[in-house]
Design a protein around this motif. Structure first.
Motif, PDB file in Angstrom:
ATOM      1  N   VAL A 179      -9.088 -59.544  22.589  1.00 52.55           N
ATOM      2  CA  VAL A 179      -9.613 -58.111  22.240  1.00 52.55           C
ATOM      3  C   VAL A 179      -8.478 -57.258  22.405  1.00 52.55           C
ATOM      4  O   VAL A 179      -8.386 -56.149  21.510  1.00 52.55           O
ATOM      5  N   SER A 180      -7.625 -57.253  23.184  1.00 55.38           N
ATOM      6  CA  SER A 180      -6.630 -56.363  23.560  1.00 55.38           C
ATOM      7  C   SER A 180      -5.712 -56.388  22.577  1.00 55.38           C
ATOM      8  O   SER A 180      -5.114 -55.461  22.124  1.00 55.38           O
ATOM      9  N   PHE A 181      -5.322 -57.533  22.115  1.00 56.63           N
ATOM     10  CA  PHE A 181      -4.362 -57.767  20.983  1.00 56.63           C
ATOM     11  C   PHE A 181      -4.801 -57.395  19.818  1.00 56.63           C
ATOM     12  O   PHE A 181      -4.282 -56.619  18.794  1.00 56.63           O
ATOM     13  N   ALA A 182      -6.167 -57.468  19.503  1.00 59.06           N
ATOM     14  CA  ALA A 182      -6.879 -57.036  18.075  1.00 59.06           C
ATOM     15  C   ALA A 182      -6.831 -55.509  18.121  1.00 59.06           C
ATOM     16  O   ALA A 182      -6.577 -54.871  17.223  1.00 59.06           O
ATOM     17  N   LEU A 183      -7.230 -55.017  19.225  1.00 55.63           N
ATOM     18  CA  LEU A 183      -6.921 -53.399  19.200  1.00 55.63           C
ATOM     19  C   LEU A 183      -5.516 -52.974  19.075  1.00 55.63           C
ATOM     20  O   LEU A 183      -5.681 -51.993  18.727  1.00 55.63           O
ATOM     21  N   ALA A 184      -4.717 -53.662  19.736  1.00 56.54           N
ATOM     22  CA  ALA A 184      -3.357 -53.292  19.560  1.00 56.54           C
ATOM     23  C   ALA A 184      -2.874 -53.267  18.019  1.00 56.54           C
ATOM     24  O   ALA A 184      -2.177 -52.313  17.515  1.00 56.54           O
ATOM     25  N   THR A 220      -4.695 -53.197  15.358  1.00 55.05           N
ATOM     26  CA  THR A 220      -5.516 -52.087  14.773  1.00 55.05           C
ATOM     27  C   THR A 220      -4.695 -50.875  14.836  1.00 55.05           C
ATOM     28  O   THR A 220      -4.822 -50.332  13.842  1.00 55.05           O
ATOM     29  N   LYS A 221      -4.330 -50.444  16.138  1.00 52.63           N
ATOM     30  CA  LYS A 221      -3.552 -49.289  16.049  1.00 52.63           C
ATOM     31  C   LYS A 221      -2.295 -49.245  15.272  1.00 52.63           C
ATOM     32  O   LYS A 221      -1.992 -48.355  14.642  1.00 52.63           O
ATOM     33  N   MET A 222      -1.429 -50.350  15.441  1.00 56.07           N
ATOM     34  CA  MET A 222      -0.225 -50.716  14.740  1.00 56.07           C
ATOM     35  C   MET A 222      -0.530 -50.403  13.223  1.00 56.07           C
ATOM     36  O   MET A 222       0.381 -49.866  12.751  1.00 56.07           O
ATOM     37  N   LEU A 223      -1.766 -51.081  12.473  1.00 61.57           N
ATOM     38  CA  LEU A 223      -1.684 -50.951  11.058  1.00 61.57           C
ATOM     39  C   LEU A 223      -2.309 -49.698  10.932  1.00 61.57           C
ATOM     40  O   LEU A 223      -2.745 -49.583   9.503  1.00 61.57           O
ATOM     41  N   GLY A 224      -2.605 -48.750  11.705  1.00 63.38           N
ATOM     42  CA  GLY A 224      -3.115 -47.229  11.089  1.00 63.38           C
ATOM     43  C   GLY A 224      -4.555 -46.938  11.375  1.00 63.38           C
ATOM     44  O   GLY A 224      -4.895 -46.120  10.787  1.00 63.38           O
ATOM     45  N   GLY A 225      -5.180 -47.851  12.010  1.00 57.72           N
ATOM     46  CA  GLY A 225      -6.551 -47.750  12.193  1.00 57.72           C
ATOM     47  C   GLY A 225      -7.070 -46.905  13.313  1.00 57.72           C
ATOM     48  O   GLY A 225      -5.942 -46.251  13.987  1.00 57.72           O
ATOM     49  N   GLN A 226      -8.263 -46.148  13.298  1.00 54.60           N
ATOM     50  CA  GLN A 226      -8.684 -45.357  14.395  1.00 54.60           C
ATOM     51  C   GLN A 226      -8.675 -46.073  15.402  1.00 54.60           C
ATOM     52  O   GLN A 226      -9.454 -47.082  15.441  1.00 54.60           O
ATOM     53  N   GLY A 227      -8.494 -45.448  16.803  1.00 53.36           N
ATOM     54  CA  GLY A 227      -8.756 -45.990  17.894  1.00 53.36           C
ATOM     55  C   GLY A 227      -7.996 -47.053  18.374  1.00 53.36           C
ATOM     56  O   GLY A 227      -6.718 -47.089  17.693  1.00 53.36           O
ATOM     57  N   GLY A 228      -7.963 -48.079  19.129  1.00 52.23           N
ATOM     58  CA  GLY A 228      -7.082 -49.021  19.430  1.00 52.23           C
ATOM     59  C   GLY A 228      -6.217 -48.616  20.801  1.00 52.23           C
ATOM     60  O   GLY A 228      -6.205 -47.792  21.215  1.00 52.23           O
ATOM     61  N   LEU A 229      -5.347 -49.631  20.939  1.00 52.05           N
ATOM     62  CA  LEU A 229      -4.326 -49.531  21.900  1.00 52.05           C
ATOM     63  C   LEU A 229      -2.982 -49.384  21.475  1.00 52.05           C
ATOM     64  O   LEU A 229      -2.684 -49.930  20.467  1.00 52.05           O
ATOM     65  N   ASP A 230      -2.120 -48.654  22.366  1.00 50.39           N
ATOM     66  CA  ASP A 230      -0.690 -48.670  22.043  1.00 50.39           C
ATOM     67  C   ASP A 230       0.012 -49.764  22.196  1.00 50.39           C
ATOM     68  O   ASP A 230      -0.803 -50.699  23.549  1.00 50.39           O
ATOM     69  N   MET A 231       0.769 -50.423  21.888  1.00 51.58           N
ATOM     70  CA  MET A 231       1.566 -51.590  22.190  1.00 51.58           C
ATOM     71  C   MET A 231       2.151 -51.847  23.223  1.00 51.58           C
ATOM     72  O   MET A 231       2.234 -52.669  24.081  1.00 51.58           O
ATOM     73  N   ALA A 232       2.540 -50.516  23.809  1.00 55.28           N
ATOM     74  CA  ALA A 232       3.082 -50.539  25.325  1.00 55.28           C
ATOM     75  C   ALA A 232       2.081 -50.647  26.344  1.00 55.28           C
ATOM     76  O   ALA A 232       2.271 -51.256  27.250  1.00 55.28           O
ATOM     77  N   ASP A 233       0.809 -50.164  26.077  1.00 53.86           N
ATOM     78  CA  ASP A 233      -0.185 -50.482  26.781  1.00 53.86           C
ATOM     79  C   ASP A 233      -0.794 -51.672  26.838  1.00 53.86           C
ATOM     80  O   ASP A 233      -1.829 -52.160  27.704  1.00 53.86           O
ATOM     81  N   MET A 234      -0.692 -52.609  25.572  1.00 54.33           N
ATOM     82  CA  MET A 234      -1.403 -53.958  25.617  1.00 54.33           C
ATOM     83  C   MET A 234      -1.035 -54.801  26.602  1.00 54.33           C
ATOM     84  O   MET A 234      -1.741 -55.799  26.998  1.00 54.33           O
ATOM     85  N   GLY A 235       0.286 -54.839  27.117  1.00 60.06           N
ATOM     86  CA  GLY A 235       0.792 -55.396  27.996  1.00 60.06           C
ATOM     87  C   GLY A 235      -0.069 -55.765  29.474  1.00 60.06           C
ATOM     88  O   GLY A 235      -0.226 -56.439  30.355  1.00 60.06           O
ATOM     89  N   ILE A 236      -0.469 -54.286  29.696  1.00 55.60           N
ATOM     90  CA  ILE A 236      -1.640 -54.116  30.917  1.00 55.60           C
ATOM     91  C   ILE A 236      -2.765 -55.053  30.789  1.00 55.60           C
ATOM     92  O   ILE A 236      -3.162 -55.799  31.747  1.00 55.60           O
ATOM     93  N   TYR A 237      -3.075 -55.018  29.704  1.00 55.12           N
ATOM     94  CA  TYR A 237      -4.442 -55.560  29.531  1.00 55.12           C
ATOM     95  C   TYR A 237      -4.380 -57.425  29.210  1.00 55.12           C
ATOM     96  O   TYR A 237      -5.181 -57.991  29.135  1.00 55.12           O
ATOM     97  N   MET A 238      -2.919 -57.619  28.906  1.00 61.03           N
ATOM     98  CA  MET A 238      -2.565 -58.981  28.721  1.00 61.03           C
ATOM     99  C   MET A 238      -2.671 -59.647  30.082  1.00 61.03           C
ATOM    100  O   MET A 238      -2.853 -60.699  30.631  1.00 61.03           O
TER     101      MET A 238
END
Length: 109
Positions: free
Chosen positions: A84-89, A91-109
């Motif tokens: 879920v964390s990877f999918a949210l990151a 989504t944000k990287m591809l320009g979608g609304q919401g999601g996680l920053d790639m830098a914050d994704m490491g916290i959730y992994m």
């Protein structure tokens, strides 16, 4: 009750206690919340596997997940599954609304 107390504090002009929090405390609270939620979920699944009781296994996992999401969702977003964390990151990287920053994704992994 908590909402009423919070609104009374706003109406009385008292300062917000969260305004002085720094980013390190926010990041630490997210890390602890994710650890606790993931620990509870893994513990519940492990206990169900050890006991071998298939009847209430799904119910107990769902109950622990629901309580963890309600209790910790406001702190960290309750991304207890790394997929879920990877999918949210992503989504944000591809320009979608919401999601996680790639830098914050490491916290959730």
């Amino acid at each position: 009750i908590l909402n009423t107390l919070t609104r009374q504090g706003e109406a009385s002009g008292l300062p917000d206690p969260h305004l002085g929090r720094d980013m390190a405390a926010d990041k630490a609270s997210k890390i602890v919340a994710e650890f606790v939620g993931t620990f509870l979920l893994v513990l519940t699944v492990g206990c169900n596997v050890i006991t071998g009781q298939p009847v209430f296994g799904g119910i107990s996992i769902a109950c622990v997940l629901m309580v963890s999401i309600y209790a910790l969702g406001g702190i960290s977003g309750a991304n207890f599954n790394p997929a879920v964390s990877f999918a949210l990151a992503l989504t944000k990287m591809l320009g979608g609304q919401g999601g996680l920053d790639m830098a914050d994704m490491g916290i959730y992994m």
